[in-house]
Scaffold this motif. Structure first.
Motif, PDB file in Angstrom:
ATOM      1  N   MET A 155      26.217  47.320 136.366  1.00 44.48           N
ATOM      2  CA  MET A 155      27.291  48.134 136.946  1.00 44.48           C
ATOM      3  C   MET A 155      28.337  47.251 137.608  1.00 44.48           C
ATOM      4  SD  MET A 155      28.280  49.296 140.224  1.00 44.48           S
ATOM      5  CE  MET A 155      26.806  49.500 141.231  1.00 44.48           C
ATOM      6  N   VAL A 156      27.895  46.240 138.350  1.00 44.40           N
ATOM      7  CA  VAL A 156      28.837  45.329 139.004  1.00 44.40           C
ATOM      8  C   VAL A 156      29.658  44.560 137.971  1.00 44.40           C
ATOM      9  CG1 VAL A 156      29.004  43.278 140.469  1.00 44.40           C
ATOM     10  CG2 VAL A 156      27.431  45.115 141.094  1.00 44.40           C
ATOM     11  N   GLY A 204      32.184  46.948 136.462  1.00 43.18           N
ATOM     12  CA  GLY A 204      33.232  47.255 137.426  1.00 43.18           C
ATOM     13  C   GLY A 204      34.246  46.133 137.533  1.00 43.18           C
ATOM     14  N   ARG A 213      38.208  46.264 136.453  1.00 46.31           N
ATOM     15  CA  ARG A 213      39.240  45.922 137.428  1.00 46.31           C
ATOM     16  C   ARG A 213      40.226  44.920 136.838  1.00 46.31           C
ATOM     17  NH1 ARG A 213      38.881  41.870 140.590  1.00 46.31           N
ATOM     18  NH2 ARG A 213      36.613  41.871 140.817  1.00 46.31           N
ATOM     19  N   VAL A 223      31.584  55.192 140.839  1.00 47.76           N
ATOM     20  CA  VAL A 223      30.153  54.920 140.851  1.00 47.76           C
ATOM     21  C   VAL A 223      29.455  55.980 141.700  1.00 47.76           C
ATOM     22  CG1 VAL A 223      28.362  53.203 141.310  1.00 47.76           C
ATOM     23  CG2 VAL A 223      30.678  52.454 140.721  1.00 47.76           C
ATOM     24  N   PHE A 246      34.772  51.624 142.499  1.00 45.18           N
ATOM     25  CA  PHE A 246      33.974  50.400 142.430  1.00 45.18           C
ATOM     26  C   PHE A 246      34.303  49.411 143.531  1.00 45.18           C
ATOM     27  CE2 PHE A 246      33.638  45.988 140.896  1.00 45.18           C
ATOM     28  CZ  PHE A 246      32.250  45.890 140.870  1.00 45.18           C
ATOM     29  N   VAL A 260      31.832  49.060 146.297  1.00 48.15           N
ATOM     30  CA  VAL A 260      30.667  48.205 146.049  1.00 48.15           C
ATOM     31  C   VAL A 260      31.006  46.748 146.350  1.00 48.15           C
ATOM     32  CG1 VAL A 260      28.966  47.471 144.326  1.00 48.15           C
ATOM     33  CG2 VAL A 260      29.865  49.816 144.274  1.00 48.15           C
ATOM     34  N   GLU A 261      32.164  46.305 145.882  1.00 44.26           N
ATOM     35  CA  GLU A 261      32.567  44.919 146.129  1.00 44.26           C
ATOM     36  C   GLU A 261      32.707  44.638 147.621  1.00 44.26           C
ATOM     37  OE1 GLU A 261      34.996  43.012 142.577  1.00 44.26           O
ATOM     38  OE2 GLU A 261      36.064  44.727 143.433  1.00 44.26           O
TER      39      GLU A 261
END
Length: 287
Positions: A159-160, A163, A167, A175, A201, A204-205
């Motif tokens: 997922m990361v 994402g 980007r 997400v 996303f 998350v970052e």
């Protein structure tokens, strides 16, 4: 006694509720009550904290971070350091009031809000005391333990990666809440009504990069209380242990056996008594 209030942060109007103890008519010591990940001020934890603190003689401001609840801002954009800004602006708002003692304002947070509380206290000397419940200090390490199995970690890592790829191409990616922070089904009833269930996303970052461990040592000599379930089903207990190891004095750490992640929602007498006794020693309502 409650008063609906609002204040601005980066040009956004944030909504809050300010609670006062009896009797009113003097300058009160106060706390900012910070809600958890994508939650809001109406959650049972936030209201329970406000009632507990007013019962102990403190004013308490529970408010919605930007993008949450009734506050302005892009829905679901809960960027860690932007929430630190919101907390510092909430502190400025409280300090400007004639019924709040400007040098006696603390912060209390739960989970995501606890990480923000610790970070804010580390970078803003105006914070007089800090209470963290189920908080965390290292976003990357936290995620690795929250997605512990090989399968779960592979899914999170994919997922990361996706994402970041999107980007770079200028495409937004949303997400699911539980793909970011897993919560066992038995605990999901603790989420506040209206909690955000999907996030961009970049959230998350921001969590991966957020590291309250780097600033927790700056809180000293102001008092810090770290509370954590001894067997936390959401945020790894080691996160508060790591914060404690990096903190200065006076710092107290309590790992509590008979509660889970949403401990303030449970109304556990042991938790309430721990907070009361700690406040009496380090940050009493009256000087």
């Amino acid at each position: 006694m409650e008063e609906r209030v609002s204040f601005t942060s980066d040009g956004l109007r944030l909504s809050g509720v300010l609670h006062f103890p009896e009797p009113r008519g003097e300058r009160h010591a106060a706390f900012l009550a910070l809600h958890g990940f994508g939650s809001n001020k109406e959650g049972s934890g936030g209201t329970a904290v406000a009632r507990m603190l007013t019962g102990l003689g403190y004013a308490s401001l529970r408010f919605d971070f930007r993008g949450c609840g009734e506050s302005e801002g892009e829905r679901g954009r809960v960027i860690c350091k932007e929430q630190v800004k919101d907390t510092r602006n909430a502190l400025s708002f409280l300090a400007s009031r004639g019924d709040i003692h400007p040098q006696r304002i603390g912060v209390v947070g739960q989970s995501f809000g606890a990480a923000v509380a610790v970070y804010t206290a580390g970078v803003d000397r105006r914070v007089a005391a800090c209470i963290s419940s189920g908080g965390w200090g290292d976003g990357a390490k936290k995620f690795r333990r929250q997605h512990a199995s090989a399968r779960a970690w592979a899914k999170f890592s994919a997922m990361v990666k996706e994402g970041k790829r999107r980007r770079r191409t200028g495409k937004a990616m949303m997400v699911s809440r539980y793909d970011i922070v897993p919560i066992p089904p038995r605990l999901r009833g603790n989420l506040a009504p209206g909690s955000i269930m999907e996030f961009p996303f970049e959230v998350v970052e921001s969590m991966l990069e957020f590291n309250a461990n780097e600033v927790v040592g700056r809180i000293s000599p102001r008092p810090l209380l770290l509370l954590h379930s001894a067997n936390d089903s959401v945020t790894p207990t080691e996160q508060s242990v790591d914060l404690f190891e990096r903190a200065g004095k006076p710092t107290d750490l309590h790992l509590i056996a008979d509660v889970d992640h949403f401990m303030f929602s449970e109304g556990n007498p042991l938790v309430v008594n721990l907070v009361r006794n700690w406040l009496d020693k380090h940050f009493p309502p009256k000087t």
